[in-house]
Design a protein around this motif. Structure first.
Motif, short mmCIF file in Angstrom:
data_model
loop_
_atom_site.label_atom_id
_atom_site.label_comp_id
_atom_site.label_asym_id
_atom_site.label_seq_id
_atom_site.Cartn_x
_atom_site.Cartn_y
_atom_site.Cartn_z
N THR A 190 5.35 11.85 12.98
CA THR A 190 5.27 11.61 11.54
C THR A 190 6.47 12.25 10.85
N PRO A 191 7.15 11.50 9.97
CA PRO A 191 8.30 12.07 9.26
C PRO A 191 7.94 13.37 8.55
N LEU A 192 8.81 14.38 8.70
CA LEU A 192 8.52 15.70 8.19
C LEU A 192 9.78 16.32 7.60
N VAL A 193 9.70 16.68 6.33
CA VAL A 193 10.78 17.35 5.62
C VAL A 193 10.36 18.79 5.37
N VAL A 194 11.24 19.73 5.67
CA VAL A 194 10.96 21.13 5.41
C VAL A 194 11.86 21.60 4.28
N MET A 195 11.25 22.31 3.32
CA MET A 195 12.00 22.89 2.20
C MET A 195 12.14 24.38 2.44
N THR A 196 13.33 24.91 2.16
CA THR A 196 13.55 26.33 2.33
C THR A 196 14.50 26.85 1.25
N MET A 254 0.84 -1.18 0.00
CA MET A 254 0.00 0.00 0.00
C MET A 254 0.89 1.25 0.00
N PRO A 255 0.56 2.23 -0.84
CA PRO A 255 1.39 3.45 -0.91
C PRO A 255 1.36 4.24 0.41
N ILE A 256 2.42 4.96 0.64
CA ILE A 256 2.55 5.84 1.79
C ILE A 256 1.83 7.13 1.47
N ARG A 257 0.96 7.56 2.35
CA ARG A 257 0.20 8.79 2.13
C ARG A 257 1.04 9.98 2.56
N ALA A 258 1.23 10.94 1.65
CA ALA A 258 2.06 12.11 1.91
C ALA A 258 1.27 13.39 1.65
N LEU A 259 1.62 14.43 2.38
CA LEU A 259 1.03 15.75 2.17
C LEU A 259 2.16 16.73 1.86
N VAL A 260 2.06 17.38 0.70
CA VAL A 260 3.03 18.38 0.27
C VAL A 260 2.35 19.74 0.35
N VAL A 261 3.00 20.69 1.02
CA VAL A 261 2.45 22.03 1.19
C VAL A 261 3.49 23.06 0.75
N ALA A 267 1.53 9.75 6.46
CA ALA A 267 2.72 9.10 7.00
C ALA A 267 3.98 9.87 6.61
N LEU A 268 3.81 10.99 5.91
CA LEU A 268 4.92 11.85 5.52
C LEU A 268 4.40 13.24 5.22
N PHE A 269 5.15 14.24 5.69
CA PHE A 269 4.86 15.64 5.37
C PHE A 269 6.07 16.26 4.70
N VAL A 270 5.82 17.10 3.68
CA VAL A 270 6.86 17.91 3.06
C VAL A 270 6.30 19.32 2.98
N PHE A 271 6.88 20.23 3.77
CA PHE A 271 6.38 21.60 3.89
C PHE A 271 7.42 22.61 3.44
#
Length: 127
Positions: free
Chosen positions: A78-84, A1-8, A49-53
């Motif tokens: 929950t794993p969280l990656v921040v982009m800057t 099953m794919p990992i559900r991610a939210l990109v903001v 299960a993953l955030f990329v903000f």
């Protein structure tokens, strides 16, 4: 099953890029929104299960969004990656203190993004 991610990210081009990279692996099912308030509305309905903000957004900064997410028990680790776009040490440290496992500086390559996601998942305790 794919990992559900939210990109903001308020940049549609960056959201598309990040979503495309994640989905190209076949491991992720990605939701994307352009503003922090939209993300907050999705949290109760999603099982992410993953955030990329992004850090710099007009209505709700990425730092504020991290804090709002981390206040919710179901997303506290929950794993969280921040982009800057800013590599200033103070900004990077604030993101980490707020709860981001990994901070990645734009521009980055697809391989760099996937490496950041892998590190965040390892640090966040994901399977």
């Amino acid at each position: 099953m794919p990992i559900r991610a939210l990109v903001v990210d308020d940049s549609a081009a960056m959201r598309t890029f990040v979503s495309s990279v994640l989905e190209s692996t076949g491991d992720f099912d990605v939701d994307e929104v352009g503003h922090g308030f939209e993300a907050i509305r999705l949290l109760p309905r999603g099982d992410y299960a993953l955030f990329v903000f992004d850090v710099n957004m007009p209505d709700f900064s990425g730092i504020e969004l991290i804090r709002a997410v981390r206040e919710q028990p179901r997303y506290s680790r929950t794993p969280l990656v921040v982009m800057t776009t800013e590599g200033r040490l103070g900004d990077l440290e604030r993101a980490r203190q707020a709860g981001a496992q990994v901070v990645i500086t734009k521009p980055f390559t697809p391989a760099g993004l996937l490496e950041a996601v892998t590190r965040a998942r390892e640090l966040g305790g994901a399977d």
